[in-house]
Design a protein around this motif. Sequence first.
Motif, short mmCIF file in Angstrom:
data_model
loop_
_atom_site.label_atom_id
_atom_site.label_comp_id
_atom_site.label_asym_id
_atom_site.label_seq_id
_atom_site.Cartn_x
_atom_site.Cartn_y
_atom_site.Cartn_z
N GLU A 325 83.74 -0.41 140.49
CA GLU A 325 82.30 -0.21 140.59
C GLU A 325 81.91 0.39 141.93
OE1 GLU A 325 78.19 -2.76 139.75
OE2 GLU A 325 80.13 -3.76 139.79
N ASN A 326 82.53 -0.10 142.99
CA ASN A 326 82.28 0.39 144.35
C ASN A 326 83.52 1.14 144.82
OD1 ASN A 326 81.57 0.89 146.97
ND2 ASN A 326 81.52 -1.26 147.62
N PRO A 327 83.44 2.48 144.98
CA PRO A 327 84.64 3.24 145.37
C PRO A 327 85.30 2.74 146.65
CG PRO A 327 82.86 4.72 144.71
CD PRO A 327 82.27 3.35 144.77
N CYS A 328 84.54 2.11 147.53
CA CYS A 328 85.12 1.61 148.78
C CYS A 328 86.06 0.43 148.55
CB CYS A 328 84.02 1.22 149.76
SG CYS A 328 83.03 2.64 150.32
N ASP A 329 86.02 -0.16 147.34
CA ASP A 329 86.95 -1.26 147.03
C ASP A 329 88.34 -0.75 146.70
OD1 ASP A 329 84.98 -3.13 147.42
OD2 ASP A 329 84.45 -3.32 145.31
N LEU A 330 88.50 0.58 146.52
CA LEU A 330 89.83 1.17 146.33
C LEU A 330 90.45 1.38 147.71
CD1 LEU A 330 89.57 3.92 143.54
CD2 LEU A 330 90.93 1.84 143.50
N VAL A 331 91.43 0.57 148.03
CA VAL A 331 92.06 0.61 149.35
C VAL A 331 92.84 1.92 149.49
CG1 VAL A 331 93.64 -0.52 150.94
CG2 VAL A 331 92.24 -1.89 149.39
N GLY A 332 92.44 2.75 150.47
CA GLY A 332 93.10 4.02 150.69
C GLY A 332 92.33 5.21 150.15
N PHE A 333 91.28 4.97 149.37
CA PHE A 333 90.49 6.06 148.79
C PHE A 333 89.32 6.37 149.70
CE2 PHE A 333 86.95 7.46 146.02
CZ PHE A 333 87.54 8.60 145.48
N ASP A 334 89.04 7.65 149.89
CA ASP A 334 87.91 8.09 150.70
C ASP A 334 86.63 7.88 149.88
OD1 ASP A 334 86.06 9.22 152.35
OD2 ASP A 334 86.98 11.22 152.41
#
Length: 696
Positions: A325-334
């Motif tokens: 839901e929140n792209p910042c929760d993908l560790v390593g993704f900009d």
Amino acid sequence: MTTCTLVLPHRPGRPPGSACRTRRYTSAVEGIPLPIVPSLGDLSKRLLIGRKLPSERMGHTLLPKRLALPVFASDPLSSVTYATQEILVILTLGGLAYLTYTPWVAAVVVLLLVTVVASYRQLVRAYPTGGGDFEVANTNLGPTAGLIVASALLIDYILTVAVSVSAGVDNLISAVPELNDYRVPMAIGLVVLLAAMNLRGIRESGTAFAIPTYLFIVGIGAMIVWGLGKTVFGADPVAESAGYDVEAEMTDLGGIALMLLVLRAFASGCTALTGVEAIANGVPAFRKPKAKNAAATLAIMGTLSITMFSGITALAVIADVRYVENPCDLVGFDCDLPQPTVISQLAEAVFGGGTIPFYYVQGAAALILILAANTAFNGFPLLGSILAQYRYAPRQLHTRGDRLVFSNGIIVLAVLAGLLIVAFDASVTRLIQLYIVGVFTAFTFGQTGMVRHWNRLLAGGPAGPERRQILRSRVINATGAALTGTVLVVVLITKFTHGAWLVVAMMPLLFLLMRGIRRHYDATSEELAVDDWPAESLLPSRVHAVVLVSRLHKPTVRAIAYARAARPDIIEAITVDVDSAATNQLLDQWDRHDIPVPLRVLDSPYREIARPVVEYVRAIRRASPRDVVTVYVPEYVVGHWWERILHNQSVFWLKGRLLFTPGVMVTSVPWQLRSAASVKARPARRAPGDVRRGPR
């Protein structure tokens, strides 16, 4: 010259033109029709939506199954592009470990889809008139249940347009990230384009949408076959997000918390069922045999949806797709970049990024998602028309436009969906929380109504094969009612605080609005009903004619002549004294020209015009209640919009006051100024034939 056209069909033995009881009249000079010069607006309208179609062409707009599928089933077919994605979004809230529940959640969604499709196949056979869940609930469960279903479906159709178009824009942005800043304008532009295409007619829109729908089916089918084939031969596709870890928002889940997470994922995955009911609402648009063709289209749609949803979910599990839901929760993704959709990641994993098949799948997915809104553009106007027939909606929604479609319903849907897109910034994640509450409300009431329908038929005592068929249908609909009712409860529990409360709040408001419209129409019909024809048709004792005069000019002379031609019992002219000098001048002119109508001057110490006239007319009514007062109002007819500001303003307000006075008739006597001559040869923007009731 006046000509009569026979409307009744000619019968053998009857001379042509005899017994011409119902007549249609056309005016011409010496048999030559007056030329009509189309205006620029008419030409633009014709270019945009096409030529007008006569009512006799209704049969030519009916759809074969190959066109009905993209018209009515584009929504459920397109839902497979984000149903799996929504399951992953919810499960990753607990971390990567909970993605193991994905296949099981998807399996239950497939089971539900099979049940709902089978249930609606029974519905379209039993109620082929096109009312769908509303008609079933209204007939078998009562008007209250029918209005609940109608309010739920209307809201769901609006959300379908907003969600589908926003999801389509999402896929475009996944292919071209630079477009992210133009998300909302792109979505609004697409809604306008869809509305314009639907205004051209249901058959034309079906033909235009058929190719993208079938291209999407071929593209997704090829991706599933190719991806599963690579898996069989040991070359598993791997998503670009497979290497990312997920920062869980919920930790140490167990017991009730875990169950709620899985149920919420299931509720989100049920978006795969949206739009299934549209075929039941659109049965009248099918070619004959309508019910059989609609049932066959439902079966085709269900088979395709189940196959594509299952294949996409299987590939997502195999390729280790991550979507949060929140792209910042993908560790390593900009997280400053837009997150690629599940379809985008799968197409890249199967075909490779930047390849022709990759862009083909992305383009087809974006197109089908945008065109999925077409399901709502067909369902919403049809439902609005049915509600208008039941007097639960404004009668204008039952009016067919130039292309034999319900144009007012299409425009209303486009406006409301556009407002929703702007309010939610075209965000699928935010809009999806409002979704499916309405559709599962309709599912549940519709299937429950079908169970009662079968019970009523069984009470009639059918025997043999007919009884067995009814029993089988009742079992199918009862199962559907139980499952969809359960899902509705789950959706309300798991999505209420995430946005579903807004839909729950809007449904009662819409319900009360429709109930109020029906109450108004019923009260109006009761008030206008003719109870006793002789009593209602009694003539007034006298007719008292009053001609309004501001100054003596040609419009005034025409109004006086027209009033005298009606031969009233009493006739007089009145003027309001707001300027003593002008009033004295008018009196002198009146005497000098020897006008054969008395002129009465009304005092107005506060320089009002409307109040003295209204009070005088009311005084006449009080003095002779059985008299009718006819007020003749001279008016200018102008040719330019800005001239309307300069003329007739006092007349406008005065007529408005007089129309609310019982026993008073207001007659406008027009005088065309020279500027009006330029529009004489042009038809009015809304000609008499433009205000019409649709053929039923």
